[in-house]
Write a protein that holds these residues in place. Structure first.
Motif, mmCIF file in Angstrom:
data_model
loop_
_atom_site.group_PDB
_atom_site.id
_atom_site.type_symbol
_atom_site.label_atom_id
_atom_site.label_comp_id
_atom_site.label_asym_id
_atom_site.label_seq_id
_atom_site.Cartn_x
_atom_site.Cartn_y
_atom_site.Cartn_z
ATOM 1 N N THR A 299 0.841 -1.190 0.000
ATOM 2 C CA THR A 299 0.000 0.000 0.000
ATOM 3 C C THR A 299 0.879 1.243 0.000
ATOM 4 O OG1 THR A 299 -1.786 -1.117 1.206
ATOM 5 C CG2 THR A 299 -1.748 1.294 1.307
ATOM 6 N N VAL A 300 0.492 2.237 -0.772
ATOM 7 C CA VAL A 300 1.205 3.514 -0.781
ATOM 8 C C VAL A 300 0.478 4.453 0.176
ATOM 9 C CG1 VAL A 300 1.976 5.484 -2.148
ATOM 10 C CG2 VAL A 300 1.948 3.190 -3.160
ATOM 11 N N GLU A 301 1.218 5.084 1.066
ATOM 12 C CA GLU A 301 0.632 5.966 2.064
ATOM 13 C C GLU A 301 1.189 7.376 1.944
ATOM 14 O OE1 GLU A 301 1.393 4.236 5.851
ATOM 15 O OE2 GLU A 301 0.060 2.535 5.529
ATOM 16 N N ILE A 302 0.368 8.333 2.352
ATOM 17 C CA ILE A 302 0.822 9.712 2.430
ATOM 18 C C ILE A 302 0.850 10.112 3.900
ATOM 19 C CG2 ILE A 302 -1.522 10.669 2.188
ATOM 20 C CD1 ILE A 302 -0.253 13.005 0.617
ATOM 21 N N SER A 303 1.869 10.855 4.279
ATOM 22 C CA SER A 303 1.993 11.381 5.641
ATOM 23 C C SER A 303 2.147 12.893 5.541
ATOM 24 C CB SER A 303 3.212 10.793 6.352
ATOM 25 O OG SER A 303 3.072 9.400 6.504
ATOM 26 N N VAL A 304 1.247 13.602 6.201
ATOM 27 C CA VAL A 304 1.242 15.066 6.137
ATOM 28 C C VAL A 304 1.415 15.621 7.549
ATOM 29 C CG1 VAL A 304 -0.021 17.109 5.408
ATOM 30 C CG2 VAL A 304 -0.312 14.962 4.153
ATOM 31 N N LYS A 305 2.485 16.370 7.765
ATOM 32 C CA LYS A 305 2.771 16.984 9.055
ATOM 33 C C LYS A 305 2.221 18.404 9.064
ATOM 34 C CE LYS A 305 4.800 17.643 13.086
ATOM 35 N NZ LYS A 305 4.336 16.969 14.325
ATOM 36 N N LEU A 306 1.457 18.727 10.123
ATOM 37 C CA LEU A 306 0.813 20.027 10.234
ATOM 38 C C LEU A 306 1.275 20.772 11.485
ATOM 39 C CD1 LEU A 306 -2.840 18.841 9.480
ATOM 40 C CD2 LEU A 306 -1.176 19.718 7.823
ATOM 41 N N LEU B 83 -2.557 8.351 5.660
ATOM 42 C CA LEU B 83 -3.686 7.879 4.860
ATOM 43 C C LEU B 83 -3.203 7.014 3.702
ATOM 44 C CD1 LEU B 83 -6.817 8.415 4.737
ATOM 45 C CD2 LEU B 83 -6.292 10.108 2.980
ATOM 46 N N PRO B 84 -3.811 5.838 3.490
ATOM 47 C CA PRO B 84 -3.485 5.044 2.309
ATOM 48 C C PRO B 84 -4.087 5.694 1.068
ATOM 49 C CG PRO B 84 -5.244 3.991 3.559
ATOM 50 C CD PRO B 84 -4.762 5.143 4.379
ATOM 51 N N ILE B 85 -3.314 5.769 0.006
ATOM 52 C CA ILE B 85 -3.791 6.442 -1.207
ATOM 53 C C ILE B 85 -3.622 5.602 -2.473
ATOM 54 C CG2 ILE B 85 -3.457 8.769 -0.323
ATOM 55 C CD1 ILE B 85 -0.798 8.814 -1.921
ATOM 56 N N GLY B 86 -3.119 4.377 -2.348
ATOM 57 C CA GLY B 86 -2.963 3.570 -3.548
ATOM 58 C C GLY B 86 -2.194 2.293 -3.287
ATOM 59 N N LYS B 87 -1.827 1.649 -4.368
ATOM 60 C CA LYS B 87 -1.034 0.428 -4.329
ATOM 61 C C LYS B 87 0.196 0.597 -5.214
ATOM 62 C CE LYS B 87 -3.545 -2.424 -1.776
ATOM 63 N NZ LYS B 87 -3.023 -3.127 -0.590
ATOM 64 N N GLU C 122 -2.273 11.590 -8.342
ATOM 65 C CA GLU C 122 -3.560 12.292 -8.402
ATOM 66 C C GLU C 122 -4.340 12.110 -7.094
ATOM 67 O OE1 GLU C 122 -7.413 12.738 -11.416
ATOM 68 O OE2 GLU C 122 -6.085 10.990 -11.588
ATOM 69 N N ASN C 123 -4.308 10.899 -6.550
ATOM 70 C CA ASN C 123 -4.986 10.654 -5.269
ATOM 71 C C ASN C 123 -4.377 11.497 -4.155
ATOM 72 O OD1 ASN C 123 -6.754 8.825 -6.371
ATOM 73 N ND2 ASN C 123 -5.810 7.016 -5.461
ATOM 74 N N ALA C 124 -3.059 11.542 -4.123
ATOM 75 C CA ALA C 124 -2.378 12.296 -3.071
ATOM 76 C C ALA C 124 -2.666 13.784 -3.178
ATOM 77 C CB ALA C 124 -0.874 12.032 -3.137
ATOM 78 N N ARG C 125 -2.705 14.293 -4.377
ATOM 79 C CA ARG C 125 -3.021 15.704 -4.569
ATOM 80 C C ARG C 125 -4.433 16.018 -4.079
ATOM 81 N NH1 ARG C 125 0.554 18.526 -7.790
ATOM 82 N NH2 ARG C 125 2.095 17.277 -8.906
ATOM 83 N N ALA C 126 -5.357 15.089 -4.304
ATOM 84 C CA ALA C 126 -6.729 15.293 -3.839
ATOM 85 C C ALA C 126 -6.779 15.360 -2.316
ATOM 86 C CB ALA C 126 -7.622 14.158 -4.354
ATOM 87 N N VAL C 127 -5.976 14.521 -1.662
ATOM 88 C CA VAL C 127 -5.923 14.527 -0.201
ATOM 89 C C VAL C 127 -5.367 15.849 0.306
ATOM 90 C CG1 VAL C 127 -4.820 13.491 1.823
ATOM 91 C CG2 VAL C 127 -5.734 12.020 0.013
ATOM 92 N N VAL C 128 -4.255 16.288 -0.270
ATOM 93 C CA VAL C 128 -3.632 17.536 0.166
ATOM 94 C C VAL C 128 -4.580 18.715 -0.050
ATOM 95 C CG1 VAL C 128 -1.736 19.143 -0.243
ATOM 96 C CG2 VAL C 128 -1.303 16.686 -0.177
ATOM 97 N N LYS C 129 -5.293 18.707 -1.169
ATOM 98 C CA LYS C 129 -6.238 19.783 -1.457
ATOM 99 C C LYS C 129 -7.288 19.885 -0.356
ATOM 100 C CE LYS C 129 -9.391 21.496 -5.004
ATOM 101 N NZ LYS C 129 -9.932 21.288 -6.365
ATOM 102 N N GLU C 130 -7.801 18.740 0.099
ATOM 103 C CA GLU C 130 -8.811 18.750 1.151
ATOM 104 C C GLU C 130 -8.227 19.181 2.495
ATOM 105 O OE1 GLU C 130 -12.255 18.282 1.136
ATOM 106 O OE2 GLU C 130 -11.760 18.675 -0.966
#
Length: 229
Positions: free
Chosen positions: A40-47, A169-173, A183-191
């Protein structure tokens, strides 16, 4: 932390000092993945958030990657048939509540109509710690069961900042086209950017990284991301 030989070899392909463009990072995560299964490909966003702040919402990923979700709906009356017609796997009221209290958990997401929440609330200790409790903030408490189930089957996922102000958040495989993962990751960051608290600091978004289940993280240029959203 000690890592295995395959991990050490894969990390050599990543410039740890570089902030990659988003598409580059997605492609590199695929290249350095080494597990025998489809990671699984995951995104990690630090805020940067104050103690009283959190970021929580849902997003429909443009490219679906997970198996069909088993959706349980707490409903009664005419809403039962609406849920079934919309594709719910399980629909019920007191019968499902008692079944869950007995230990049954054979579903991936729970939705409830508002009139059921008084009874569903008794499941808080069970569903809450598993992240399955219906919540208006994630559009899982609603009378619009058709609309909710349509979004869930299209790939709607929930994200929430943890105690360290990080969203995972998992965003793909790994097997997916990197462009679709990007594209999935960009959608997550946008939100996430859209849900920025009104009084949050200007540097609200600190860092973004992509990684596979077993592989090393690839850091993304935050300015490139914010410019694209």
């Amino acid at each position: 932390m000690k890592h295995g030989k395959k991990y050490r070899e894969s990390i050599k392909k990543i410039d740890r000092e570089k902030l990659y463009l988003f598409d580059e990072a997605a492609a590199l995560v695929k290249e350095v993945a080494f597990a025998k299964f489809d990671e699984t490909v995951e995104i990690s966003v630090k805020l940067v958030l104050k103690k009283s702040q959190s970021v929580r919402d849902t997003v429909v990923l443009p490219n679906q990657f997970s198996a069909q979700k088993r959706v349980l709906v707490f409903a009664k009356g005419e809403k039962v048939q609406e849920a079934l017609d919309a594709g719910a796997t399980y629909v019920g009221d007191d019968d499902l509540i008692e079944k869950i209290r007995g230990g049954w958990m054979d579903f991936d997401v729970a939705v409830a109509t508002p009139d059921m929440m008084k009874d569903v609330g008794r499941l808080g200790p069970i569903l809450g710690r598993r992240g399955l409790m219906p919540n208006p903030k994630t559009q899982t408490v609603t009378f619009d069961l058709k609309g909710a189930l349509e979004e869930l089957t299209k790939g709607r996922v929930e994200f929430r900042s943890d105690k360290t102000n990080v969203i995972h958040l998992p965003i793909g495989k790994v097997s997916m086209d990197p462009a679709k993962v990007s594209e999935n990751a960009r959608a997550v960051v946008k939100e996430i950017v859209r849900k920025k608290p009104a009084d949050a600091k200007a540097d609200f978004l600190v860092s973004v990284a992509l990684s596979s289940t077993m592989g090393p993280g690839v850091h993304v240029n935050v300015k490139d991301l914010t410019a694209s959203v």
